[in-house]
Motif scaffolding. Structure first.
Motif, short mmCIF file in Angstrom:
data_model
loop_
_atom_site.label_atom_id
_atom_site.label_comp_id
_atom_site.label_asym_id
_atom_site.label_seq_id
_atom_site.Cartn_x
_atom_site.Cartn_y
_atom_site.Cartn_z
N ILE A 62 0.95 -1.00 -0.10
CA ILE A 62 -0.07 -0.03 0.06
C ILE A 62 0.37 0.84 0.51
O ILE A 62 0.39 1.95 -0.81
CB ILE A 62 -1.11 -0.31 1.01
CG1 ILE A 62 -1.83 -0.82 1.06
CG2 ILE A 62 -1.73 1.43 1.89
CD1 ILE A 62 -2.68 -1.38 2.12
N ALA A 63 1.76 1.66 0.87
CA ALA A 63 2.56 2.28 0.97
C ALA A 63 3.46 2.42 -0.67
O ALA A 63 3.27 3.60 -1.13
CB ALA A 63 3.63 2.14 1.94
N SER B 229 1.51 6.40 -7.05
CA SER B 229 0.20 7.62 -7.66
C SER B 229 0.87 8.39 -7.44
O SER B 229 0.09 9.08 -8.24
CB SER B 229 -0.92 6.27 -7.41
OG SER B 229 -0.84 7.15 -5.68
N SER B 230 1.06 9.50 -6.22
CA SER B 230 1.36 10.55 -5.86
C SER B 230 2.07 10.90 -6.40
O SER B 230 2.61 10.56 -7.68
CB SER B 230 1.67 11.01 -4.48
OG SER B 230 3.28 10.02 -4.26
N ILE C 162 1.05 4.30 -2.81
CA ILE C 162 0.85 5.34 -2.65
C ILE C 162 1.64 6.33 -2.92
O ILE C 162 1.74 7.71 -3.80
CB ILE C 162 0.32 5.75 -1.08
CG1 ILE C 162 -1.01 5.09 -1.12
CG2 ILE C 162 0.65 7.85 -1.01
CD1 ILE C 162 -1.69 5.32 0.10
#
Length: 177
Positions: free
Chosen positions: A55-56, A62-63, A59
């Motif tokens: 998940i990290a 995608s950021s 994120i």
């Protein structure tokens, strides 16, 4: 010859293990099921760590954090003569092996495998590790919670390896760069 060996190696190893177990009077089936059960327990212990790291990574990728960070360190890497096209690989490699592999594939398909960037990307990919994934996997499987010293040492060694790789490429591959 190599094809024949590769086809027969697994059955050969299974036969050797079964014969060895028989000679040592070990109940092979019980030993196998016990090992499988221990493997499942380990898998269940590390699943939360792997989910957290995936998940990290998702994120982060995608950021716009990677692009902002590259823009931030670009003056330093320019001074050190680190190619700008390699920067995403340098920052993704400790996080994601598959993401880094995708970047290497893109670099090689765009610049070629024998180009300076292709060689640099290949060496970086082959001489470094996905630090965060590996730590999550191994420390999660044995229940280690405090891994700050390991993380600092791993990141320091990664940074040192980048400088060594750049020096080696500069002096062994690209003498006039």
């Amino acid at each position: 010859m190599l094809d024949i060996i590769s086809l027969g190696i697994v059955p050969f190893l299974v036969i050797v293990i079964v014969v060895h177990g028989y000679l040592k009077k070990v109940d092979i089936y019980d030993a196998f099921t016990e090992g499988a059960f221990e493997g499942l327990k380990t898998a269940f212990k590390i699943i939360p760590n792997l989910i957290a790291i995936f998940i990290a990574i998702g994120i982060f990728r995608s950021s716009e954090a990677l692009d902002m960070f590259i823009d931030l360190v670009r003056p330093i890497t320019h001074l050190l003569r680190i190619p700008e096209e390699i920067l995403p690989l340098i920052f993704i490699r400790p996080l994601s092996g598959s993401g880094a592999l995708g970047l290497v594939r893109d670099i090689i398909s765009h610049y070629g495998p024998d180009s300076l960037l292709g060689i640099t990307a290949s060496i970086l990919m082959g001489s470094s590790e996905t630090i965060f994934y590996t730590m999550a996997l191994y420390f999660g499987s044995i229940g280690v919670k405090d891994h700050g010293h390991t993380l600092r040492a791993a990141l320091l060694s990664y940074v040192v390896s980048i400088f060594i790789i750049m020096l080696l490429i500069r002096y062994l591959v690209c003498l006039d760069c």
